[in-house]
Write an enzyme that holds these catalytic residues in place. Structure first.
Site, PDB file in Angstrom:
ATOM      1  CB  SER A  91     -50.604  -6.313 -32.954  1.00  0.00           C
ATOM      2  OG  SER A  91     -51.561  -7.155 -33.547  1.00  0.00           O
ATOM      3  CB  SER A  92     -51.243  -6.722 -38.397  1.00  0.00           C
ATOM      4  OG  SER A  92     -51.923  -7.827 -37.856  1.00  0.00           O
ATOM      5  NE  ARG A  95     -48.183  -9.158 -34.077  1.00  0.00           N
ATOM      6  CZ  ARG A  95     -48.545 -10.242 -33.435  1.00  0.00           C
ATOM      7  NH1 ARG A  95     -48.303 -11.437 -33.927  1.00  0.00           N
ATOM      8  NH2 ARG A  95     -49.163 -10.139 -32.276  1.00  0.00           N
ATOM      9  CG  ASP A 108     -55.831  16.131 -23.309  1.00  0.00           C
ATOM     10  OD1 ASP A 108     -55.582  15.549 -22.239  1.00  0.00           O
ATOM     11  OD2 ASP A 108     -54.964  16.725 -23.980  1.00  0.00           O
ATOM     12  CB  THR A 116     -52.446  14.365 -36.722  1.00  0.00           C
ATOM     13  OG1 THR A 116     -53.269  15.337 -37.384  1.00  0.00           O
ATOM     14  CG2 THR A 116     -51.089  14.333 -37.412  1.00  0.00           C
ATOM     15  CD  GLU A 118     -46.967  12.006 -33.313  1.00  0.00           C
ATOM     16  OE1 GLU A 118     -46.616  11.032 -32.632  1.00  0.00           O
ATOM     17  OE2 GLU A 118     -47.297  13.082 -32.821  1.00  0.00           O
TER      18      GLU A 118
END
Length: 179
Positions: A91-92, A95, A108, A116, A118
């Site tokens: 969350s930091s 933010r 899975d 990896t 993104e």
């Protein structure tokens, strides 16, 4: 059912390395119902290049507003056949405008490897990342039964990855061919 910190710890400190849910395991990264993942020094930027680069020791990778980069975790995640993993940003990080998973935050059953990530900077200011930054978290969900077609027996592209891995889609004339 989401695993608790107690169950995650038990599954990460088993006697046999092959059965460990996360390796290496560090108790201080354990959260009440998730585990913090740290950034490794490998990245691909710009992501179209497919060239794996390294963050030099003691340096930071600067990600400018609106930039997109592929990163990887230090940890190897080993998902059992009766579970899935879900990776989200901390969350930091969110933010300050850092979006850790644009789309592929799902691990899975029987996936094994580094994850990896993104990363997209949606903020107005550059974001500086270094090796070891706690950038994401993974939570584990138990399936009602073992799956019948686990990831390691499918025609998959990312099983056992040990570094950041680009998309396996074919690129023709700078266009990704998504089938």
């Amino acid at each position: 059912m989401i695993l608790s910190d107690i169950t995650i710890r038990e599954m990460c400190t088993s006697e046999e390395d092959k059965d460990k849910l996360i390796s290496p395991f560090h108790y201080e990264q354990l959260q009440p119902s998730s585990y913090d993942l740290r950034l490794d020094n490998k990245f691909i930027y710009p992501f179209e290049s497919d060239e794996v680069q390294e963050i030099p020791d003691g340096k930071r990778l600067i990600i400018k507003p609106n930039d997109f980069v592929l990163l990887t975790t230090q940890e190897i995640v080993n998902i059992p056949q009766n579970m899935v993993g879900v990776v989200d940003g901390k969350s930091s990080v969110g933010r300050v405008g850092g979006l850790v998973h644009v789309t592929a935050g799902y691990l899975d059953p029987n996936f094994t490897g580094k994850v990896t990530l993104e990363f997209k900077n949606l903020g107005n200011y550059p974001i500086a990342l270094k090796k070891g930054s706690k950038i994401a978290q993974v939570r584990f969900h138990k399936l009602n039964k073992k799956c019948g077609n686990p990831y390691n027996v499918l025609d998959n592209h990312y099983q056992g990855q040990s570094t950041v891995v680009p998309s396996r889609y074919e690129k023709i004339d700078n266009i990704y061919m998504i089938d």
